[in-house]
Design a protein around this motif. Structure first.
Motif, PDB file in Angstrom:
ATOM      1  N   ALA A  71      51.437 -11.237   8.285  1.00  0.00           N
ATOM      2  CA  ALA A  71      51.086 -12.059   7.227  1.00  0.00           C
ATOM      3  C   ALA A  71      49.966 -11.618   6.173  1.00  0.00           C
ATOM      4  O   ALA A  71      50.012 -11.500   4.960  1.00  0.00           O
ATOM      5  CB  ALA A  71      50.834 -13.477   7.209  1.00  0.00           C
ATOM      6  N   GLN A  72      48.642 -11.227   6.626  1.00  0.00           N
ATOM      7  CA  GLN A  72      47.638 -10.780   6.020  1.00  0.00           C
ATOM      8  C   GLN A  72      47.992  -9.407   5.504  1.00  0.00           C
ATOM      9  O   GLN A  72      47.637  -9.047   4.118  1.00  0.00           O
ATOM     10  CB  GLN A  72      46.480 -10.398   6.875  1.00  0.00           C
ATOM     11  N   GLU A  73      48.808  -8.575   5.903  1.00  0.00           N
ATOM     12  CA  GLU A  73      49.155  -7.450   5.414  1.00  0.00           C
ATOM     13  C   GLU A  73      50.018  -7.534   4.207  1.00  0.00           C
ATOM     14  O   GLU A  73      49.874  -6.730   3.385  1.00  0.00           O
ATOM     15  CB  GLU A  73      49.716  -6.242   6.602  1.00  0.00           C
ATOM     16  N   TRP A  74      50.850  -8.394   4.402  1.00  0.00           N
ATOM     17  CA  TRP A  74      51.915  -8.641   3.389  1.00  0.00           C
ATOM     18  C   TRP A  74      51.429  -9.202   2.133  1.00  0.00           C
ATOM     19  O   TRP A  74      51.261  -8.884   1.094  1.00  0.00           O
ATOM     20  CB  TRP A  74      52.979  -9.773   4.027  1.00  0.00           C
ATOM     21  N   ASN A  75      50.362  -9.986   2.358  1.00  0.00           N
ATOM     22  CA  ASN A  75      49.773 -10.907   1.339  1.00  0.00           C
ATOM     23  C   ASN A  75      48.835  -9.798   0.713  1.00  0.00           C
ATOM     24  O   ASN A  75      48.758  -9.972  -0.713  1.00  0.00           O
ATOM     25  CB  ASN A  75      48.911 -11.887   1.977  1.00  0.00           C
ATOM     26  N   GLU A  76      48.142  -9.075   1.151  1.00  0.00           N
ATOM     27  CA  GLU A  76      47.282  -7.864   0.711  1.00  0.00           C
ATOM     28  C   GLU A  76      48.071  -7.036  -0.330  1.00  0.00           C
ATOM     29  O   GLU A  76      47.716  -6.751  -1.657  1.00  0.00           O
ATOM     30  CB  GLU A  76      46.570  -7.015   1.659  1.00  0.00           C
ATOM     31  N   ALA A  77      49.236  -6.664  -0.062  1.00  0.00           N
ATOM     32  CA  ALA A  77      50.121  -5.842  -0.672  1.00  0.00           C
ATOM     33  C   ALA A  77      50.578  -6.592  -1.811  1.00  0.00           C
ATOM     34  O   ALA A  77      50.707  -5.914  -3.147  1.00  0.00           O
ATOM     35  CB  ALA A  77      51.524  -5.338   0.123  1.00  0.00           C
ATOM     36  N   LEU A  78      51.033  -7.812  -1.782  1.00  0.00           N
ATOM     37  CA  LEU A  78      51.491  -8.649  -2.890  1.00  0.00           C
ATOM     38  C   LEU A  78      50.336  -8.897  -4.124  1.00  0.00           C
ATOM     39  O   LEU A  78      50.566  -8.895  -5.102  1.00  0.00           O
ATOM     40  CB  LEU A  78      52.092 -10.065  -2.288  1.00  0.00           C
ATOM     41  N   ALA A  79      49.247  -9.289  -3.502  1.00  0.00           N
ATOM     42  CA  ALA A  79      48.121  -9.616  -4.340  1.00  0.00           C
ATOM     43  C   ALA A  79      47.753  -8.594  -5.264  1.00  0.00           C
ATOM     44  O   ALA A  79      47.010  -8.539  -6.237  1.00  0.00           O
ATOM     45  CB  ALA A  79      46.908  -9.997  -3.374  1.00  0.00           C
ATOM     46  N   ASP A  80      48.007  -7.095  -4.940  1.00  0.00           N
ATOM     47  CA  ASP A  80      47.408  -5.744  -5.642  1.00  0.00           C
ATOM     48  C   ASP A  80      48.615  -5.490  -6.384  1.00  0.00           C
ATOM     49  O   ASP A  80      48.594  -4.513  -7.140  1.00  0.00           O
ATOM     50  CB  ASP A  80      47.031  -4.868  -4.556  1.00  0.00           C
ATOM     51  N   SER A  81      49.760  -6.293  -6.535  1.00  0.00           N
ATOM     52  CA  SER A  81      51.068  -5.762  -7.375  1.00  0.00           C
ATOM     53  C   SER A  81      50.815  -6.006  -8.858  1.00  0.00           C
ATOM     54  O   SER A  81      50.539  -7.206  -9.116  1.00  0.00           O
ATOM     55  CB  SER A  81      52.218  -6.207  -6.643  1.00  0.00           C
ATOM     56  N   ARG A  82      51.434  -5.195  -9.571  1.00  0.00           N
ATOM     57  CA  ARG A  82      51.379  -5.455 -11.067  1.00  0.00           C
ATOM     58  C   ARG A  82      52.511  -6.361 -11.455  1.00  0.00           C
ATOM     59  O   ARG A  82      52.566  -7.097 -12.543  1.00  0.00           O
ATOM     60  CB  ARG A  82      51.482  -4.129 -11.769  1.00  0.00           C
ATOM     61  N   TRP A  83      53.603  -6.619 -10.458  1.00  0.00           N
ATOM     62  CA  TRP A  83      54.439  -7.585 -10.723  1.00  0.00           C
ATOM     63  C   TRP A  83      54.270  -9.149 -10.483  1.00  0.00           C
ATOM     64  O   TRP A  83      55.171  -9.993 -10.551  1.00  0.00           O
ATOM     65  CB  TRP A  83      55.719  -7.137  -9.879  1.00  0.00           C
ATOM     66  N   ILE A  84      53.162  -9.250  -9.938  1.00  0.00           N
ATOM     67  CA  ILE A  84      52.963 -10.694  -9.277  1.00  0.00           C
ATOM     68  C   ILE A  84      51.523 -11.198  -9.903  1.00  0.00           C
ATOM     69  O   ILE A  84      50.645 -10.506  -9.973  1.00  0.00           O
ATOM     70  CB  ILE A  84      52.595 -10.592  -7.895  1.00  0.00           C
TER      71      ILE A  84
END
Length: 611
Positions: A71-84
């Motif tokens: 979950a942490q790995e996934w959330n870090e990727a999501l938090a850095d995305s331009r689409w989110i």
């Protein structure tokens, strides 16, 4: 191989889910795979009835073999995305991004906004207190309506007191706990309060998600009001001022042809002082948001429902989330004028309170039980997930009107003549109102839509049997035959036909077949040419989801031979409580245990927002 590709190859994603991810990849080829997979799963989540996707619990969406990231790995990727977008919980989401990450949940922006707007408006309603004037003058009427209130355990009386003091009221309870009786009495009190204050009858709207649920609501309220007229101290003029008709929520809000918007909204609110909505568990997140926003400032909203039923088919378990924030509802601070009438129920509860505390009353006492159907013990066991007690009750054969056909997986074969006699009888009725009433006396309910035990397969077999009875062996004959039951499966705002509406095909004097659907009390059933109907299917057999909001004299519930993830205690409970006179359960002990071991789980952030 990427996670997105693995999910697509495993059949976990729909075409629309995969297309969203592919469009983001096409716009920016550098988009990380975890972001693309998250976008696809956020779309899939809505399709499965969730408000958003929880990266910590991806198995909620797909329980097949899959190597999930942490979950942490996934959330870090999501938090850095331009689409989110990562807006705070107190601000609207940016319109520049298609997705929103908030409190660990990934949303499609539109559904985050529905949740955000609904929470804001519910909190505004809860914060508004109507003028508590003339309570002393209402005390005699209150005592007449609730003679047992002083005992301290009359939750109907508590609900009525809450309605006098709050703009938002949540009344919940199972079948027979007196929800409609409570509504009739509290509406009488609110009418008396308004008349004392200004001499003008309040404008009241009654509504429900489906046409049949609205019709049942109106029938029950008319019956309850007729009983009130006989009570001492009740002015007949007050009874005359209560509503006698109910509408669907879509009709109440004013559908606009070919548009998801409604005529009444936050900028053009509903012209009613009190809005009462039954079967609130069936209302999905977008519709509840639009409804609550359309309630005028200063008006009252009353939501009725059974929290143990299945949630809406569409996104969100809205009623459950609201109730989670509201608590049990026994924290109302009652003014001195009503305190003597409520006994211990009037004592304020201490402790932490949410913005909705004091707005919910859960009714427990059973006020009615059909002499032919003793369902309460079985329903309670199913609600609690107590499979041992449920099986013992079913096998014991001591519950009136409850029949257990253990290990019967094909009622159409074993009970062919019993079931066919009802459907054949529909072919002998020509008058639409009578045909629709007769059609509601029996229904075969199933947990699934597809397969030999699904609604589609069962309907095909039933139509073959009926065709054989008409001398059309090997050929079903015309698609629309006299006596065919139809179920609408998509909304048509232009025709005022909505998902879940049930109609019947009847041949007129000229030999043409028309499809008749329930209308309002003034105009009666409405005819449509079958070719002009929105998407529809046969309705001799229905999924339990589609049967919500309806009641039938006799219900035959068929559970699948093999346990499946769609089985849940909410599904079994909802099916059982559709019965008015008798219920037949066709299942194995294994499938029943599997169902009662599972609860419907919906991912949502609404309860946290409200709390």
């Amino acid at each position: 191989m990427s996670l997105l590709d693995d999910l697509y190859r495993a059949g976990a994603l729909r075409v629309i889910d995969h297309a969203l991810a592919q469009s983001l990849r096409k716009l920016d080829p550098a988009t990380p795979d975890l972001v693309l997979a998250g976008a696809a799963l956020a779309s899939l989540a809505v399709g499965q009835g969730h408000a958003g996707f929880d990266p910590a619990r991806p198995q909620v969406l797909f329980d097949g073999e899959m190597e999930w990231p942490g979950a942490q790995e996934w959330n870090e990727a999501l938090a850095d995305s331009r689409w989110i977008d990562r807006s705070s919980a107190s601000t609207p989401a940016s319109t520049a991004t298609p997705l929103v990450l908030e409190n660990g949940l990934l949303y499609l922006r539109r559904y985050r906004q529905y949740e955000f707007r609904l929470a804001m408006r519910l909190q505004q309603l809860a914060a508004h207190s109507p003028p508590a004037s003339d309570l002393e003058t209402l005390a005699p009427l209150f005592a007449s309506l609730f003679p047992d209130a002083r005992s301290g355990d009359d939750r109907q009386a508590h609900a009525a007191a809450t309605a006098l003091l709050r703009s938002l009221l949540l009344v919940t309870g199972g079948p027979g706990t007196g929800k409609t009786t409570t509504i009739a009495r509290l509406l009488l009190l609110l009418t008396a309060q308004t008349m004392h204050a200004g001499g003008v009858l309040p404008r009241v709207a009654l509504a429900a998600p489906t046409g049949r649920a609205a019709e049942r609501m109106a029938e029950s309220l008319r019956s309850a009001v007729a009983g009130l007229r006989a009570l001492p101290g009740v002015d007949a003029a007050l009874c005359d001022g209560l509503p006698t008709e109910a509408s669907t929520l879509h009709r109440l809000l004013g559908t606009i042809p070919d548009s998801p918007r409604f005529r009444f909204d936050a900028d053009n609110p509903l012209p009613f002082d009190i809005v009462v909505v039954d079967e609130a568990s069936m209302v999905d997140l977008p519709l509840m948001c639009k409804l609550v926003e359309a309630v005028a400032v200063g008006a009252r909203l009353v939501l009725l429902g059974d929290p143990d039923q299945l949630p809406s088919v569409e996104a969100g378990d809205v009623l459950a989330a609201i109730l989670a924030a509201a608590g049990d509802g026994l924290s109302l601070a009652v003014p001195p004028a009503l305190l003597p009438l409520l006994g211990d129920n009037g004592k304020a509860e201490t402790g932490q309170r949410s913005s909705l505390s004091g707005h919910h009353v859960h009714l427990l006492r059973g006020y009615r039980q059909a002499a032919t159907l003793d369902l309460s013990p079985l329903a309670a066991a199913v609600r609690e997930g107590d499979a041992d007690t449920a099986l013992a009750l079913l096998r014991g054969g001591q519950l009136a009107g409850v029949h257990f056909h253990e290990n019967l997986f094909d009622p159409l074969a074993a009970q062919r003549e019993t079931l066919l006699a009802h459907w054949r009888g529909l072919a002998g009725i020509d008058e639409p109102q009578a045909a629709l009433a007769q059609a509601s006396r029996l229904r075969l309910l199933t947990a699934v839509r597809e397969g030999p035990q699904g609604a589609r397969g069962l309907n095909a077999r039933i139509e073959d049997m009926l065709a054989s009875n008409r001398g059309l062996a090997g050929n079903r004959g015309p698609a629309y035959f006299h006596g065919r039951l139809l179920l609408v499966t998509e909304n048509s705002y232009r025709q005022r036909l909505f998902n879940g509406d049930i109609g019947i095909c009847l041949r007129n004097a000229q030999g043409a077949v028309l499809a008749w659907f329930p209308g309002d009390a003034e105009d009666g059933p409405r005819p449509f040419h079958p070719s002009a109907l929105p998407a529809h299917e046969s309705a001799f057999a229905m999924t339990v989801h589609k049967a919500q909001g309806s009641e039938f004299d006799s219900v035959w519930l068929q559970l699948p031979r093999q346990p499946t993830r769609v089985l849940s205690r909410e599904l079994v409970y909802t099916a059982l409580t559709r019965a008015r006179r008798e219920v037949h359960v066709c299942a194995s002990a294994e499938s029943l245990r599997s169902a009662l071991a599972r609860r419907v789980e919906r991912v949502s952030g609404l309860a946290a927002r409200l709390a």
